[in-house]
Write a protein that holds these residues in place. Structure first.
Motif, PDB file in Angstrom:
ATOM      1  N   ALA A  67     107.971  94.022 -71.627  1.00 28.94           N
ATOM      2  CA  ALA A  67     108.401  94.861 -70.503  1.00 28.94           C
ATOM      3  C   ALA A  67     109.280  96.002 -70.991  1.00 28.94           C
ATOM      4  O   ALA A  67     109.137  97.143 -70.547  1.00 28.94           O
ATOM      5  N   GLU A  68     110.190  95.702 -71.912  1.00 32.77           N
ATOM      6  CA  GLU A  68     111.055  96.763 -72.438  1.00 32.77           C
ATOM      7  C   GLU A  68     110.250  97.786 -73.229  1.00 32.77           C
ATOM      8  O   GLU A  68     110.554  98.969 -73.191  1.00 32.77           O
ATOM      9  N   ARG A  69     109.240  97.340 -73.920  1.00 35.72           N
ATOM     10  CA  ARG A  69     108.453  98.236 -74.758  1.00 35.72           C
ATOM     11  C   ARG A  69     107.496  99.094 -73.941  1.00 35.72           C
ATOM     12  O   ARG A  69     107.308 100.282 -74.229  1.00 35.72           O
ATOM     13  N   HIS A  70     106.879  98.519 -72.890  1.00 35.62           N
ATOM     14  CA  HIS A  70     105.797  99.216 -72.194  1.00 35.62           C
ATOM     15  C   HIS A  70     106.167  99.741 -70.815  1.00 35.62           C
ATOM     16  O   HIS A  70     105.424 100.557 -70.269  1.00 35.62           O
ATOM     17  N   LEU A  71     107.237  99.279 -70.205  1.00 36.52           N
ATOM     18  CA  LEU A  71     107.605  99.733 -68.863  1.00 36.52           C
ATOM     19  C   LEU A  71     108.850 100.614 -68.942  1.00 36.52           C
ATOM     20  O   LEU A  71     109.816 100.261 -69.608  1.00 36.52           O
ATOM     21  N   PRO A  72     108.833 101.732 -68.255  1.00 32.28           N
ATOM     22  CA  PRO A  72     110.011 102.614 -68.296  1.00 32.28           C
ATOM     23  C   PRO A  72     111.084 102.169 -67.293  1.00 32.28           C
ATOM     24  O   PRO A  72     111.468 102.926 -66.403  1.00 32.28           O
ATOM     25  N   LEU A  73     111.573 100.965 -67.415  1.00 33.17           N
ATOM     26  CA  LEU A  73     112.591 100.454 -66.499  1.00 33.17           C
ATOM     27  C   LEU A  73     113.968 100.658 -67.101  1.00 33.17           C
ATOM     28  O   LEU A  73     114.148 100.636 -68.314  1.00 33.17           O
ATOM     29  N   LYS A  74     114.927 100.847 -66.207  1.00 34.54           N
ATOM     30  CA  LYS A  74     116.316 101.003 -66.647  1.00 34.54           C
ATOM     31  C   LYS A  74     117.133  99.896 -66.017  1.00 34.54           C
ATOM     32  O   LYS A  74     116.806  99.407 -64.938  1.00 34.54           O
ATOM     33  N   PRO A  75     118.240  99.502 -66.646  1.00 33.40           N
ATOM     34  CA  PRO A  75     119.078  98.468 -66.043  1.00 33.40           C
ATOM     35  C   PRO A  75     119.700  98.963 -64.735  1.00 33.40           C
ATOM     36  O   PRO A  75     119.921 100.150 -64.531  1.00 33.40           O
TER      37      PRO A  75
END
Length: 149
Positions: A67-75
């Motif tokens: 998820a961290e590698r492929h999704l542009p999510l932020k905390p």
């Protein structure tokens, strides 16, 4: 006497061939059972391998890394939340206070349309409204008002 000996020898040969046939059938069935047990063992091993692979693929740390590698999510930051006083106003109500629920009225209308009167047209409505003379009238409890004891 000689005929009796031949008959007994024939019966012995028949019995021996019958026992031999039963032995061969039982041997074939035992081999089939062993083969099926081996196939069951192979399938169970395959299921165990697939479950182990699924557990590896479903590991939370692996999924988090993907998820961290492929999704542009932020905390999530604490300043992303707002107070309740900044919420927009409630949308206007299109019904008057104290009036009947409009959705309930629609449901009642649909139910009334789905359950028409039970008359079929073969009996006059006036005849069904009046009780027959030979049938006792029903009292408030729904029971006949005939002889009371």
């Amino acid at each position: 006497m000689r005929l009796l000996h031949l008959l007994v020898i024939g019966m012995l040969i028949f019995a021996a061939s019958y026992v031999y046939r039963i032995k061969m059938e039982s041997t074939a069935r035992v081999e089939r059972v062993l083969q099926l047990n081996a196939e069951i063992r192979e399938q169970r091993n395959a299921i165990a391998a697939l479950r182990a692979e699924w557990a590896k693929l479903d590991a939370p740390l692996r999924l988090q890394g993907l998820a961290e590698r492929h999704l542009p999510l932020k905390p999530v930051n604490a300043n992303q939340y707002d107070s309740l006083k900044n919420l927009p106003e409630r949308p206007p109500s299109f019904t008057r206070p104290g009036s009947r629920d409009p959705i309930g009225a629609m449901i009642d209308t649909i139910e009334a349309a789905a359950a028409p009167d039970s008359t079929t047209g073969s009996i006059d409505k006036a005849a069904t409204d009046q009780p027959a003379a030979d049938q006792p009238a029903l009292d408030d409890s729904g029971q006949g008002g005939g002889d009371q004891q």
